[in-house]
Design a protein around this motif. Sequence first.
Motif, PDB file in Angstrom:
ATOM      1  N   ASN A   1     -12.828   7.257   0.408  1.00  0.00           N
ATOM      2  CA  ASN A   1     -13.435   5.748   0.679  1.00  0.00           C
ATOM      3  C   ASN A   1     -14.278   5.451  -0.868  1.00  0.00           C
ATOM      4  N   THR A   2     -14.996   6.327  -1.124  1.00  0.00           N
ATOM      5  CA  THR A   2     -15.805   5.940  -2.458  1.00  0.00           C
ATOM      6  C   THR A   2     -15.019   5.594  -3.579  1.00  0.00           C
TER       7      THR A   2
ATOM      8  N   LYS B   1     -11.951   4.564  -3.485  1.00  0.00           N
ATOM      9  CA  LYS B   1     -11.053   3.553  -3.193  1.00  0.00           C
ATOM     10  C   LYS B   1     -11.853   2.173  -3.780  1.00  0.00           C
ATOM     11  N   TYR B   2     -13.128   2.262  -3.231  1.00  0.00           N
ATOM     12  CA  TYR B   2     -13.997   1.108  -3.522  1.00  0.00           C
ATOM     13  C   TYR B   2     -14.177   0.913  -5.194  1.00  0.00           C
TER      14      TYR B   2
ATOM     15  N   SER C   1     -23.193   5.857   1.945  1.00  0.00           N
ATOM     16  CA  SER C   1     -22.041   4.816   2.729  1.00  0.00           C
ATOM     17  C   SER C   1     -21.417   5.340   3.643  1.00  0.00           C
ATOM     18  N   GLU C   2     -22.051   6.454   4.520  1.00  0.00           N
ATOM     19  CA  GLU C   2     -21.469   7.113   5.675  1.00  0.00           C
ATOM     20  C   GLU C   2     -21.348   6.106   6.832  1.00  0.00           C
ATOM     21  N   ARG C   3     -20.410   6.051   7.724  1.00  0.00           N
ATOM     22  CA  ARG C   3     -20.470   5.472   8.917  1.00  0.00           C
ATOM     23  C   ARG C   3     -21.655   5.924   9.914  1.00  0.00           C
TER      24      ARG C   3
ATOM     25  N   HIS D   1     -13.001  12.405   3.606  1.00  0.00           N
ATOM     26  CA  HIS D   1     -12.697  10.914   3.880  1.00  0.00           C
ATOM     27  C   HIS D   1     -13.843  10.161   3.152  1.00  0.00           C
ATOM     28  N   HIS D   2     -14.829  10.955   2.997  1.00  0.00           N
ATOM     29  CA  HIS D   2     -15.930   9.865   2.121  1.00  0.00           C
ATOM     30  C   HIS D   2     -15.453   9.647   0.812  1.00  0.00           C
TER      31      HIS D   2
ATOM     32  N   ALA E   1     -19.034  -3.754   0.127  1.00  0.00           N
ATOM     33  CA  ALA E   1     -17.832  -3.665   0.047  1.00  0.00           C
ATOM     34  C   ALA E   1     -16.805  -4.708   0.203  1.00  0.00           C
TER      35      ALA E   1
END
Length: 772
Positions: A330-331, A333-334, A247-249, A326-327, A274
């Motif tokens: 993000n993970t 959070k979702y 799921s990285e940018r 940060h990853h 997402a």
Amino acid sequence: MRTIRAPESKQTTTLQVAVRCRPLTPAERSRYREVIRIENDKVVVVSDSDGSRKQEKRYTFDYALGPEYKNQDIYNRVVAPMIQGVCQGLNATVFAYGATGSGKTYTMAGRPDDPGLMVLSLQEIFRCVSKEEKDHKYEVTCSYLEVYNEVIYDLLDKSSGHLELREDPEQGIVVAGLRRVQVNSTAKILELLHVGNSRRKTEKTDANAISSRSHAVLEIMVKKFYRNHHGSQVLQGKMALVDLAGSERASETNNVGRKLRDGANINKSLLALANCINALGKQQKKGLAYVPYRNSKLTRILKDGLSGNSRTCMIATVSFADHQYHHTMNTLKYANRAKEIKTHVQKNVGTVNSHVADYQRLVSNLQAEVSLLRKELEEKEVQLNGLSTCRSQDDGLSWLDTLSRDINENVEDRINLQKALFELEDKNTHNHHELQQLDNQIAKHQFDEDNSILETLCERRKVILDNIRDNDEAGAVYRQEIEQNEAQRRELQEIIEKAISSNNNATYLRILSQYRLLGMTNTELQFQIAIRDQIIDNQREVVGNLWSVLKGSGLHQRQILELASRQGITIEGWGMPSPINYMPHRAGSPLSKDILRNGSIETCTTSGLVQFTSVTSRYLECTNSTVCHSNAGIQNIVSPNFDNRGFYPTSFNNKKEYVNPSFTTPDRNVTGCQYSNVRDLTSPDSYLALSDQNFLQRALRLCSTADTPTGFSDNIQGLRLDNHVIETRQLKHPDCNQLCYSNVQDNKRNSCLHDLRAANVEQIHCTCNGNR
Ligand SMILES: Nc1ncnc2c1ncn2[C@@H]1O[C@H](COP(=O)(O)OP(=O)(O)OP(=O)(O)O)[C@@H](O)[C@H]1O
């Protein structure tokens, strides 16, 4: 008789979320700090990125499992409870979500010394099936696909090209042409997975030496065949195990060129995922939000698993290391949002041989038409290719390609707009309904001393009003866009028509254009199928709600069955009620006007005109020298053995004719049936259970074949409405001419009685015997 099916029990479950934290590699251990702590196998605590704990964050999940856990442990806790359901017709979805290198593939596919969830699930399904195989036939099949750069590939079929998604009215989203392999041993599974995994697109990225660049979906389908009183049935459970790409940018992987494009596409799918998770989370809270499933192939494939008929589990994979902070955030959070999602699990029962929906047939016909046109086109092209002069025109066809592409885009846009609008309108219907209920409640609680309820209701009302306004505004924009889109379509079509009429090779061009347009019609039809599905889904929900209300009313199953039975409705799946004991009609009392009205006979005189309206569930007989011209139906009396011969009007030589019980619509007006002495053979208000067709049929057959001067002679146990009075006599068997049933009050029966089921005959006891 009309038949409805009792609702399959539906279970609302919340999407389960398990966070898995992988161990640091020795190299990582020396370079990075750990920023995650796990408490009680449920809570993930993340320190600040600098390692301090000033603003640490805590997230609670269904499971939070640290590096000490093997795949088998994850499987035992999270996935194993779903397997039994899959073998019994339920759906399940497990997907691994996380940044690149966080351990998704390790979790799903595993290694030989630590097999992953895909292998473990299949092994358990086999164990489950083999235990039951002596009683039922099972079939286990698998498919394995990957979505790479928004294109679907079959991982089990090297030669397959790009595969397309199709919305099937019965099965939901399906991948057309995907290979499905029957599996019956663990060795076969391992081989398939090995082959499939080796075909997956992988790359070396900064974060992972063998990074999966695609989303892989393994689908296991378990079919259980069995028989019950509805005939052959099949229970079909599906399990989807999904290994998502990282799921990285795209920008974070230092990729360029194709890799960057891959990253962008992976990201497009994951972004769509997402967004769906966000919208679904919002939907649970606010009761609305458009969920953009259609934005990527991945989300369309996962649609069922996210919101539909599936028990679903998300395994969010994270790393302890601070450079992944940060990853990880993000993970998490979702994953936290995903906790809110609810799915509705229901058994997939189908009747074998009954699955071809009309719409699907339409699409197939169109597809056949498309392939015919394609053939014609090819023939034309061969002809044209033979003529060098035509080649130049052929080359000049790029304008048509461009136009066709424009039209395609135009159709796709319109489909998306209409679908969005449809969903929006649907949401607003629900909103208006809720608003109405809220207003009623507010009126009720207006003068409560404690106004806390009122406040809550008013708050909710405000939210709903906001939602309605937002939806109305969005709807207006959609409508405007649809209008523009349609205008554009007309323009494009005109351009094509003009171009064709001015071109030398008009036939060829016309076929080409027709072929392309048909392809688009096909797409539009598929869209209509999807809409129709949605309507059907909604209707199912309404029916489901009605069932809930009915059950909530405190009525027992038996009472519901009786009620339904009086309406001439059988309820599949609940069996028939045992005979109903009707109260005998009171001796000598005329049938009340109410009964006559409700029962459908409006006027009934001993002679003269008898007028029927809405005659249903009635069998009428006239005893005078009459001819009855009625189409009075006994619409609701249906039995597997029912045939018209049984009690169809028999014209007796003695100038007697029964009312024609032809099958007409129940509320068709029937007038002009003359004559007297109308006998109602089936009046439920007297004593015959309508549900009891077996008896009814036999009784009527007896009546209609009894060879006596009056048809219903003294030997007949008649259920007779004669001048509004019920009369009971005796039944005589037409074959043996013996009395089947002598005197009601004596309760004597002879040997022929077995022909009429004893229990049913009991019901025709009538205390008003002959009392007129
Ligand atoms: N639970 C675990 N135990 C031991 N090693 C693990 C574990 N999880 C992951 N690893 C190792 O970490 C590395 C990255 O794991 P994996 O390839 O599964 O990541 P991924 O999330 O699938 O990454 P990508 O999105 O790039 O495909 C691999 O070398 C893998 O063997």
